[in-house]
Scaffold this motif. Sequence first.
Motif, PDB file in Angstrom:
ATOM      1  N   ALA A  82      37.847  79.256  46.987  1.00  0.00           N
ATOM      2  CA  ALA A  82      38.782  80.046  46.201  1.00  0.00           C
ATOM      3  C   ALA A  82      38.721  79.685  44.728  1.00  0.00           C
ATOM      4  CB  ALA A  82      40.208  79.825  46.706  1.00  0.00           C
ATOM      5  N   ALA A  83      38.875  80.713  43.899  1.00  0.00           N
ATOM      6  CA  ALA A  83      38.989  80.536  42.447  1.00  0.00           C
ATOM      7  C   ALA A  83      40.336  81.098  42.041  1.00  0.00           C
ATOM      8  CB  ALA A  83      37.862  81.261  41.734  1.00  0.00           C
ATOM      9  N   LEU A  84      41.277  80.231  41.713  1.00  0.00           N
ATOM     10  CA  LEU A  84      42.606  80.697  41.332  1.00  0.00           C
ATOM     11  C   LEU A  84      42.739  80.738  39.810  1.00  0.00           C
ATOM     12  CD1 LEU A  84      44.714  78.787  43.990  1.00  0.00           C
ATOM     13  CD2 LEU A  84      43.883  81.119  44.063  1.00  0.00           C
ATOM     14  N   GLY A  85      42.769  79.596  39.189  1.00  0.00           N
ATOM     15  CA  GLY A  85      42.810  79.546  37.732  1.00  0.00           C
ATOM     16  C   GLY A  85      44.152  79.850  37.111  1.00  0.00           C
ATOM     17  N   ASN A  86      45.207  79.872  37.905  1.00  0.00           N
ATOM     18  CA  ASN A  86      46.523  80.141  37.335  1.00  0.00           C
ATOM     19  C   ASN A  86      47.021  78.973  36.493  1.00  0.00           C
ATOM     20  OD1 ASN A  86      46.367  82.492  38.800  1.00  0.00           O
ATOM     21  ND2 ASN A  86      47.716  81.789  40.422  1.00  0.00           N
ATOM     22  N   MET A  87      46.729  77.758  36.917  1.00  0.00           N
ATOM     23  CA  MET A  87      47.176  76.567  36.194  1.00  0.00           C
ATOM     24  C   MET A  87      46.102  76.055  35.230  1.00  0.00           C
ATOM     25  SD  MET A  87      50.245  76.054  37.337  1.00  0.00           S
ATOM     26  CE  MET A  87      50.659  74.384  36.936  1.00  0.00           C
ATOM     27  N   VAL A  88      44.848  76.160  35.637  1.00  0.00           N
ATOM     28  CA  VAL A  88      43.709  75.709  34.827  1.00  0.00           C
ATOM     29  C   VAL A  88      42.800  76.921  34.645  1.00  0.00           C
ATOM     30  CG1 VAL A  88      41.736  74.150  34.696  1.00  0.00           C
ATOM     31  CG2 VAL A  88      43.864  73.380  35.786  1.00  0.00           C
ATOM     32  N   PRO A  89      42.828  77.552  33.482  1.00  0.00           N
ATOM     33  CA  PRO A  89      42.083  78.800  33.304  1.00  0.00           C
ATOM     34  C   PRO A  89      40.567  78.662  33.342  1.00  0.00           C
ATOM     35  CG  PRO A  89      43.225  78.202  31.271  1.00  0.00           C
ATOM     36  CD  PRO A  89      43.645  77.224  32.318  1.00  0.00           C
ATOM     37  N   GLN A  90      40.020  77.469  33.090  1.00  0.00           N
ATOM     38  CA  GLN A  90      38.562  77.295  33.146  1.00  0.00           C
ATOM     39  C   GLN A  90      38.085  77.659  34.549  1.00  0.00           C
ATOM     40  OE1 GLN A  90      37.014  73.211  33.028  1.00  0.00           O
ATOM     41  NE2 GLN A  90      35.375  73.973  31.697  1.00  0.00           N
ATOM     42  N   LEU A  91      37.009  78.449  34.641  1.00  0.00           N
ATOM     43  CA  LEU A  91      36.480  78.829  35.943  1.00  0.00           C
ATOM     44  C   LEU A  91      36.111  77.579  36.747  1.00  0.00           C
ATOM     45  CD1 LEU A  91      35.566  80.924  37.994  1.00  0.00           C
ATOM     46  CD2 LEU A  91      33.355  80.997  36.818  1.00  0.00           C
ATOM     47  N   HIS A  92      36.728  77.458  37.889  1.00  0.00           N
ATOM     48  CA  HIS A  92      36.423  76.381  38.829  1.00  0.00           C
ATOM     49  C   HIS A  92      36.702  76.925  40.223  1.00  0.00           C
ATOM     50  CE1 HIS A  92      40.730  75.988  38.048  1.00  0.00           C
ATOM     51  NE2 HIS A  92      40.846  75.299  39.177  1.00  0.00           N
ATOM     52  N   VAL A  93      35.822  76.610  41.148  1.00  0.00           N
ATOM     53  CA  VAL A  93      35.912  77.202  42.482  1.00  0.00           C
ATOM     54  C   VAL A  93      36.069  76.082  43.509  1.00  0.00           C
ATOM     55  CG1 VAL A  93      34.810  78.713  44.161  1.00  0.00           C
ATOM     56  CG2 VAL A  93      34.533  79.162  41.708  1.00  0.00           C
ATOM     57  N   HIS A  94      37.201  76.125  44.191  1.00  0.00           N
ATOM     58  CA  HIS A  94      37.542  75.128  45.200  1.00  0.00           C
ATOM     59  C   HIS A  94      36.746  75.376  46.471  1.00  0.00           C
ATOM     60  CE1 HIS A  94      41.193  73.837  42.958  1.00  0.00           C
ATOM     61  NE2 HIS A  94      41.141  75.084  42.524  1.00  0.00           N
ATOM     62  N   HIS A  95      36.289  74.306  47.085  1.00  0.00           N
ATOM     63  CA  HIS A  95      35.605  74.331  48.377  1.00  0.00           C
ATOM     64  C   HIS A  95      36.328  73.285  49.232  1.00  0.00           C
ATOM     65  CE1 HIS A  95      32.635  76.251  45.835  1.00  0.00           C
ATOM     66  NE2 HIS A  95      31.901  76.546  46.894  1.00  0.00           N
ATOM     67  N   VAL A  96      37.174  73.757  50.131  1.00  0.00           N
ATOM     68  CA  VAL A  96      38.025  72.858  50.909  1.00  0.00           C
ATOM     69  C   VAL A  96      37.676  72.990  52.389  1.00  0.00           C
ATOM     70  CG1 VAL A  96      40.393  72.134  51.412  1.00  0.00           C
ATOM     71  CG2 VAL A  96      39.885  73.278  49.229  1.00  0.00           C
ATOM     72  N   VAL A  97      37.241  71.884  52.981  1.00  0.00           N
ATOM     73  CA  VAL A  97      36.979  71.867  54.415  1.00  0.00           C
ATOM     74  C   VAL A  97      38.325  71.733  55.114  1.00  0.00           C
ATOM     75  CG1 VAL A  97      35.831  70.674  56.317  1.00  0.00           C
ATOM     76  CG2 VAL A  97      34.725  70.785  54.064  1.00  0.00           C
ATOM     77  N   ARG A  98      38.554  72.660  56.048  1.00  0.00           N
ATOM     78  CA  ARG A  98      39.842  72.685  56.747  1.00  0.00           C
ATOM     79  C   ARG A  98      39.661  72.368  58.225  1.00  0.00           C
ATOM     80  NH1 ARG A  98      43.950  75.420  54.371  1.00  0.00           N
ATOM     81  NH2 ARG A  98      45.120  74.163  55.874  1.00  0.00           N
ATOM     82  N   PHE A  99      40.708  71.779  58.769  1.00  0.00           N
ATOM     83  CA  PHE A  99      40.766  71.421  60.182  1.00  0.00           C
ATOM     84  C   PHE A  99      42.075  71.937  60.748  1.00  0.00           C
ATOM     85  CE2 PHE A  99      38.495  68.181  57.822  1.00  0.00           C
ATOM     86  CZ  PHE A  99      37.304  68.082  58.525  1.00  0.00           C
ATOM     87  N   GLN A 100      42.063  72.335  61.989  1.00  0.00           N
ATOM     88  CA  GLN A 100      43.297  72.802  62.620  1.00  0.00           C
ATOM     89  C   GLN A 100      44.339  71.694  62.688  1.00  0.00           C
ATOM     90  OE1 GLN A 100      42.431  74.807  66.318  1.00  0.00           O
ATOM     91  NE2 GLN A 100      41.015  76.216  65.325  1.00  0.00           N
ATOM     92  N   THR A 101      43.915  70.463  62.499  1.00  0.00           N
ATOM     93  CA  THR A 101      44.822  69.314  62.538  1.00  0.00           C
ATOM     94  C   THR A 101      45.268  68.853  61.144  1.00  0.00           C
ATOM     95  OG1 THR A 101      42.912  67.835  62.572  1.00  0.00           O
ATOM     96  CG2 THR A 101      43.864  68.462  64.708  1.00  0.00           C
ATOM     97  N   ASP A 102      44.817  69.522  60.075  1.00  0.00           N
ATOM     98  CA  ASP A 102      45.189  69.036  58.739  1.00  0.00           C
ATOM     99  C   ASP A 102      46.648  69.379  58.427  1.00  0.00           C
ATOM    100  OD1 ASP A 102      45.379  71.464  57.056  1.00  0.00           O
ATOM    101  OD2 ASP A 102      43.186  71.513  57.006  1.00  0.00           O
ATOM    102  N   PRO A 103      47.249  68.675  57.456  1.00  0.00           N
ATOM    103  CA  PRO A 103      48.686  68.807  57.191  1.00  0.00           C
ATOM    104  C   PRO A 103      49.160  70.213  56.791  1.00  0.00           C
ATOM    105  CG  PRO A 103      47.770  66.949  55.961  1.00  0.00           C
ATOM    106  CD  PRO A 103      46.631  67.664  56.611  1.00  0.00           C
ATOM    107  N   ALA A 104      48.280  71.041  56.277  1.00  0.00           N
ATOM    108  CA  ALA A 104      48.699  72.366  55.799  1.00  0.00           C
ATOM    109  C   ALA A 104      48.302  73.506  56.739  1.00  0.00           C
ATOM    110  CB  ALA A 104      48.115  72.637  54.418  1.00  0.00           C
ATOM    111  N   TRP A 105      47.476  73.220  57.738  1.00  0.00           N
ATOM    112  CA  TRP A 105      46.927  74.275  58.593  1.00  0.00           C
ATOM    113  C   TRP A 105      48.036  75.128  59.177  1.00  0.00           C
ATOM    114  CZ3 TRP A 105      42.030  75.880  59.383  1.00  0.00           C
ATOM    115  CH2 TRP A 105      41.822  76.789  60.422  1.00  0.00           C
ATOM    116  N   PRO A 106      47.920  76.440  59.205  1.00  0.00           N
ATOM    117  CA  PRO A 106      46.822  77.272  58.721  1.00  0.00           C
ATOM    118  C   PRO A 106      47.061  77.789  57.303  1.00  0.00           C
ATOM    119  CG  PRO A 106      48.277  78.638  60.017  1.00  0.00           C
ATOM    120  CD  PRO A 106      48.870  77.236  59.997  1.00  0.00           C
ATOM    121  N   LYS A 107      48.051  77.272  56.626  1.00  0.00           N
ATOM    122  CA  LYS A 107      48.395  77.744  55.282  1.00  0.00           C
ATOM    123  C   LYS A 107      47.445  77.148  54.246  1.00  0.00           C
ATOM    124  CE  LYS A 107      53.152  78.337  56.603  1.00  0.00           C
ATOM    125  NZ  LYS A 107      54.474  77.783  56.599  1.00  0.00           N
TER     126      LYS A 107
END
Length: 139
Positions: A82-107
């Motif tokens: 994901a590329a949001l950039g709402n807080m940091v306008p410089q183009l940066h693209v997040h790559h987050v590995v997710r697990f069904q057991t992680d603290p935020a899953w599925p959000k």
Amino acid sequence: MTEFQLAAALEQDCFVLGDLPLCRVLLMNDSQYPWFILVPRRAEIQELFQMNSSDQREFMRESSWFGERIMQHFNGDKLNVAALGNMVPQLHVHHVVRFQTDPAWPKPVWGASPAVAYTSDQADELIATVRAWLDGYSL
């Protein structure tokens, strides 16, 4: 033209791991998720469409290559890119590995819980692993 400079907020919140041909690779200092950020080393770019077509293609190659590496390494359930950039306008693209057991899953991970910093040993090990990948980058 202005020279590329990494946004201060990214520098503060992340470890700089190294560079691919186009992107600087960062590790978010939050041990709850394998969370990396690719930042195209182009000045004053906020959106992918602002890059020329050659850089856009290179970004997709690097993003796909890196995404595959982190999913294989961490054996994740899903890769969020994901590329949001709402807080940091410089183009940066997040790559987050997710697990069904992680603290935020599925959000989304943003704002789900306060960051838990890596220990020195955890950070050193992960940084060394990713730097070895970057050193061996080729398509």
